[in-house]
Design a protein around this motif. Structure first.
Motif, PDB file in Angstrom:
ATOM      1  N   ARG A  37      10.834  -6.941   0.660  1.00  0.00           N
ATOM      2  CA  ARG A  37      11.174  -5.332   1.627  1.00  0.00           C
ATOM      3  C   ARG A  37       9.479  -4.309   1.964  1.00  0.00           C
ATOM      4  NH1 ARG A  37      15.130  -0.590  -0.542  1.00  0.00           N
ATOM      5  NH2 ARG A  37      14.587   1.008   1.256  1.00  0.00           N
ATOM      6  N   SER A  38       9.218  -4.537   0.574  1.00  0.00           N
ATOM      7  CA  SER A  38       8.093  -4.263   0.351  1.00  0.00           C
ATOM      8  C   SER A  38       6.803  -4.923   1.863  1.00  0.00           C
ATOM      9  CB  SER A  38       7.166  -4.091  -0.734  1.00  0.00           C
ATOM     10  OG  SER A  38       6.765  -5.718  -1.178  1.00  0.00           O
ATOM     11  N   TYR A  39       7.011  -5.968   1.931  1.00  0.00           N
ATOM     12  CA  TYR A  39       5.918  -6.458   2.802  1.00  0.00           C
ATOM     13  C   TYR A  39       6.442  -6.158   4.370  1.00  0.00           C
ATOM     14  CZ  TYR A  39       4.870  -9.912  -0.840  1.00  0.00           C
ATOM     15  OH  TYR A  39       4.068 -10.693  -1.690  1.00  0.00           O
ATOM     16  N   VAL A  40       8.075  -6.030   4.167  1.00  0.00           N
ATOM     17  CA  VAL A  40       8.007  -6.213   5.364  1.00  0.00           C
ATOM     18  C   VAL A  40       8.066  -4.891   6.459  1.00  0.00           C
ATOM     19  CG1 VAL A  40      10.796  -5.833   6.806  1.00  0.00           C
ATOM     20  CG2 VAL A  40      10.254  -7.821   5.962  1.00  0.00           C
ATOM     21  N   GLU A  41       8.249  -3.141   5.034  1.00  0.00           N
ATOM     22  CA  GLU A  41       8.451  -2.071   5.312  1.00  0.00           C
ATOM     23  C   GLU A  41       6.819  -1.991   6.191  1.00  0.00           C
ATOM     24  OE1 GLU A  41      10.842  -0.163   2.823  1.00  0.00           O
ATOM     25  OE2 GLU A  41      12.076  -0.383   4.352  1.00  0.00           O
ATOM     26  N   THR A  42       5.763  -2.155   5.208  1.00  0.00           N
ATOM     27  CA  THR A  42       4.457  -2.222   4.609  1.00  0.00           C
ATOM     28  C   THR A  42       4.029  -3.223   6.665  1.00  0.00           C
ATOM     29  OG1 THR A  42       3.793  -4.210   3.596  1.00  0.00           O
ATOM     30  CG2 THR A  42       4.400  -1.157   2.945  1.00  0.00           C
ATOM     31  N   GLY A  43       4.120  -3.968   7.234  1.00  0.00           N
ATOM     32  CA  GLY A  43       3.602  -4.920   7.559  1.00  0.00           C
ATOM     33  C   GLY A  43       2.332  -5.926   7.875  1.00  0.00           C
ATOM     34  N   GLU A  44       3.159  -6.713   6.871  1.00  0.00           N
ATOM     35  CA  GLU A  44       2.453  -7.865   5.818  1.00  0.00           C
ATOM     36  C   GLU A  44       3.301  -8.959   5.815  1.00  0.00           C
ATOM     37  OE1 GLU A  44      -0.332  -7.751   4.851  1.00  0.00           O
ATOM     38  OE2 GLU A  44      -1.352  -6.183   3.960  1.00  0.00           O
ATOM     39  N   LEU A  45       2.496  -9.767   5.711  1.00  0.00           N
ATOM     40  CA  LEU A  45       3.192 -10.983   5.729  1.00  0.00           C
ATOM     41  C   LEU A  45       4.113 -11.451   4.491  1.00  0.00           C
ATOM     42  CD1 LEU A  45       1.032 -13.564   7.653  1.00  0.00           C
ATOM     43  CD2 LEU A  45       2.856 -11.638   8.510  1.00  0.00           C
ATOM     44  N   VAL A  46       5.759 -12.264   4.560  1.00  0.00           N
ATOM     45  CA  VAL A  46       5.976 -12.174   3.078  1.00  0.00           C
ATOM     46  C   VAL A  46       5.328 -13.616   3.212  1.00  0.00           C
ATOM     47  CG1 VAL A  46       8.315 -13.563   2.541  1.00  0.00           C
ATOM     48  CG2 VAL A  46       8.173 -11.244   3.998  1.00  0.00           C
ATOM     49  N   PRO A  47       5.164 -13.630   1.240  1.00  0.00           N
ATOM     50  CA  PRO A  47       4.022 -15.052   0.795  1.00  0.00           C
ATOM     51  C   PRO A  47       5.100 -16.717   1.646  1.00  0.00           C
ATOM     52  CG  PRO A  47       4.849 -13.468  -0.593  1.00  0.00           C
ATOM     53  CD  PRO A  47       5.398 -12.825   0.301  1.00  0.00           C
ATOM     54  N   ASP A  48       4.645 -17.266   2.429  1.00  0.00           N
ATOM     55  CA  ASP A  48       4.649 -18.583   2.866  1.00  0.00           C
ATOM     56  C   ASP A  48       5.926 -19.662   2.751  1.00  0.00           C
ATOM     57  OD1 ASP A  48       3.234 -18.554   5.038  1.00  0.00           O
ATOM     58  OD2 ASP A  48       1.236 -19.555   3.977  1.00  0.00           O
ATOM     59  N   ASP A  49       5.523 -19.583   0.572  1.00  0.00           N
ATOM     60  CA  ASP A  49       6.663 -20.493   0.072  1.00  0.00           C
ATOM     61  C   ASP A  49       8.053 -19.759   0.667  1.00  0.00           C
ATOM     62  OD1 ASP A  49       6.230 -18.450  -1.337  1.00  0.00           O
ATOM     63  OD2 ASP A  49       5.903 -18.809  -3.373  1.00  0.00           O
ATOM     64  N   GLN A  50       8.293 -18.062   0.341  1.00  0.00           N
ATOM     65  CA  GLN A  50       9.658 -17.776   0.555  1.00  0.00           C
ATOM     66  C   GLN A  50      10.322 -17.616   2.416  1.00  0.00           C
ATOM     67  OE1 GLN A  50       8.828 -14.408  -1.089  1.00  0.00           O
ATOM     68  NE2 GLN A  50       9.996 -13.637  -1.873  1.00  0.00           N
ATOM     69  N   ALA A  69       8.868   2.406  18.740  1.00  0.00           N
ATOM     70  CA  ALA A  69       8.198   2.711  16.741  1.00  0.00           C
ATOM     71  C   ALA A  69       9.148   3.446  16.106  1.00  0.00           C
ATOM     72  CB  ALA A  69       7.575   3.039  16.675  1.00  0.00           C
ATOM     73  N   ARG A  70      10.143   2.711  15.098  1.00  0.00           N
ATOM     74  CA  ARG A  70      11.101   3.327  14.597  1.00  0.00           C
ATOM     75  C   ARG A  70      10.771   4.487  13.427  1.00  0.00           C
ATOM     76  NH1 ARG A  70      12.035  -1.761  13.616  1.00  0.00           N
ATOM     77  NH2 ARG A  70      10.175  -1.961  12.508  1.00  0.00           N
ATOM     78  N   SER A  71      11.397   5.576  12.981  1.00  0.00           N
ATOM     79  CA  SER A  71      10.773   6.915  12.221  1.00  0.00           C
ATOM     80  C   SER A  71       9.798   6.224  11.340  1.00  0.00           C
ATOM     81  CB  SER A  71      11.677   7.613  12.153  1.00  0.00           C
ATOM     82  OG  SER A  71      12.409   6.416  11.024  1.00  0.00           O
ATOM     83  N   ASP A  72       9.589   5.236  10.372  1.00  0.00           N
ATOM     84  CA  ASP A  72       8.667   5.303   9.801  1.00  0.00           C
ATOM     85  C   ASP A  72       7.498   3.919   9.983  1.00  0.00           C
ATOM     86  OD1 ASP A  72      10.192   2.237   9.888  1.00  0.00           O
ATOM     87  OD2 ASP A  72      10.911   2.416   7.771  1.00  0.00           O
ATOM     88  N   ASP A  73       7.565   4.173  11.307  1.00  0.00           N
ATOM     89  CA  ASP A  73       6.478   2.860  11.638  1.00  0.00           C
ATOM     90  C   ASP A  73       5.211   4.109  11.812  1.00  0.00           C
ATOM     91  OD1 ASP A  73       7.506   0.865  11.154  1.00  0.00           O
ATOM     92  OD2 ASP A  73       8.251   0.719  13.107  1.00  0.00           O
ATOM     93  N   THR A  74       4.278   3.679  10.841  1.00  0.00           N
ATOM     94  CA  THR A  74       2.855   4.437  11.302  1.00  0.00           C
ATOM     95  C   THR A  74       1.929   3.941  12.079  1.00  0.00           C
ATOM     96  OG1 THR A  74       1.878   4.052   9.207  1.00  0.00           O
ATOM     97  CG2 THR A  74       3.680   5.901   9.024  1.00  0.00           C
ATOM     98  N   ASP A  75       1.085   4.575  12.377  1.00  0.00           N
ATOM     99  CA  ASP A  75      -0.136   4.171  13.347  1.00  0.00           C
ATOM    100  C   ASP A  75      -0.717   2.832  12.764  1.00  0.00           C
ATOM    101  OD1 ASP A  75       0.439   6.051  15.179  1.00  0.00           O
ATOM    102  OD2 ASP A  75      -1.829   6.824  14.704  1.00  0.00           O
ATOM    103  N   GLU A  76      -0.502   3.190  10.832  1.00  0.00           N
ATOM    104  CA  GLU A  76      -1.588   2.196  10.355  1.00  0.00           C
ATOM    105  C   GLU A  76      -0.571   0.519  10.369  1.00  0.00           C
ATOM    106  OE1 GLU A  76      -1.273   4.439   6.452  1.00  0.00           O
ATOM    107  OE2 GLU A  76      -2.370   2.050   5.339  1.00  0.00           O
ATOM    108  N   ILE A  77       0.853   0.658   9.951  1.00  0.00           N
ATOM    109  CA  ILE A  77       1.305  -0.147   9.361  1.00  0.00           C
ATOM    110  C   ILE A  77       1.561  -0.995  10.981  1.00  0.00           C
ATOM    111  CG2 ILE A  77       4.155  -1.110   9.344  1.00  0.00           C
ATOM    112  CD1 ILE A  77       4.345   1.953   7.762  1.00  0.00           C
ATOM    113  N   ILE A  78       1.385  -0.157  12.329  1.00  0.00           N
ATOM    114  CA  ILE A  78       1.643  -1.044  13.670  1.00  0.00           C
ATOM    115  C   ILE A  78       0.599  -1.940  13.597  1.00  0.00           C
ATOM    116  CG2 ILE A  78       0.908  -0.608  15.970  1.00  0.00           C
ATOM    117  CD1 ILE A  78       3.479   2.101  15.699  1.00  0.00           C
ATOM    118  N   GLN A  79      -0.670  -1.368  13.479  1.00  0.00           N
ATOM    119  CA  GLN A  79      -2.333  -1.345  13.092  1.00  0.00           C
ATOM    120  C   GLN A  79      -2.254  -2.624  12.160  1.00  0.00           C
ATOM    121  OE1 GLN A  79      -4.396  -0.577  15.916  1.00  0.00           O
ATOM    122  NE2 GLN A  79      -5.759  -3.226  14.882  1.00  0.00           N
TER     123      GLN A  79
END
Ligand code: AMP
Length: 183
Positions: free
Chosen positions: A50-63, A128-138
């Protein structure tokens, strides 16, 4: 037909993969969709990613590698698929090649939707969904450039990559993909 559809956030890869699924009659495998469903259902995997998807980070490779292995082992994936949003890192790309050898499946083509960064930003902001900020998009765009763009070369040297101009209309991009794969 086994296709990889790569492109930055807002490149139209989801839209194109859906259209190709209908046209080619093979399942659409979107890692972004699978992860969003897992998060929404509150599963163990959903909590873990969840935290990866919601912040625009990549989910770890092994998962991700475990997830795609499970998906490709499902019966509907035996005779072809359109994979979208995967692989996103060099390690995922190498592991996918190993997995396909093991499953005796051969990749038909890798399609990359080329879209300029200002267009990626504009399209991502527009949807953008409501919780997508410019920062997450970037951040999503930065991760694409840092981690995914380098793997295009991996597919280029092995002559599996076709680049399609993703700045065109949805229908033009669809036609360009069909002609790239000889349909
Ligand atoms: P997408 O809908 O393809 O933009 O994916 C949405 C989010 O899911 C991404 O921002 C990542 O957090 C995660 N994700 C999807 N595919 C992958 C992947 N192949 N590797 C790592 N994370 C991924």
């Amino acid at each position: 037909m086994r296709l990889l559809l790569l492109g930055g956030p807002g490149s139209g890869k989801g839209t194109q993969a859906k259209a190709l699924q209908q046209r080619l009659g093979v399942p659409w495998i979107s890692t972004g969709e699978i992860l969003r469903q897992e998060v929404a259902s509150g599963s163990v995997l959903g909590h873990a990613v969840r935290s990866y998807v919601e912040t625009g980070e990549l989910v770890p490779d092994d998962q991700m590698i475990a997830l795609i292995r499970q998906r490709l082992l499902q019966p509907d994936a035996a005779n072809g698929w359109i994979m979208e949003g995967y692989p996103r890192t060099a390690f995922q790309a190498e592991e996918l090649d190993f997995l396909l050898v093991e499953l005796k499946q051969q990749l038909t083509q890798v399609i990359c939707l080329d879209v300029s960064t200002p267009v990626l930003v504009a399209r991502s902001l527009a949807r953008a969904r409501s919780d997508d900020t410019d920062e997450i998009i970037q951040r999503r765009i930065d991760r694409y450039q840092e981690r995914t763009v380098p793997i295009l070369e991996y597919y280029e040297v092995s002559k599996r990559l076709v680049r399609v101009n993703g700045d065109q209309s949805i229908e033009q991009v669809h036609q360009a993909i069909l002609s790239a794969i000889g349909v």
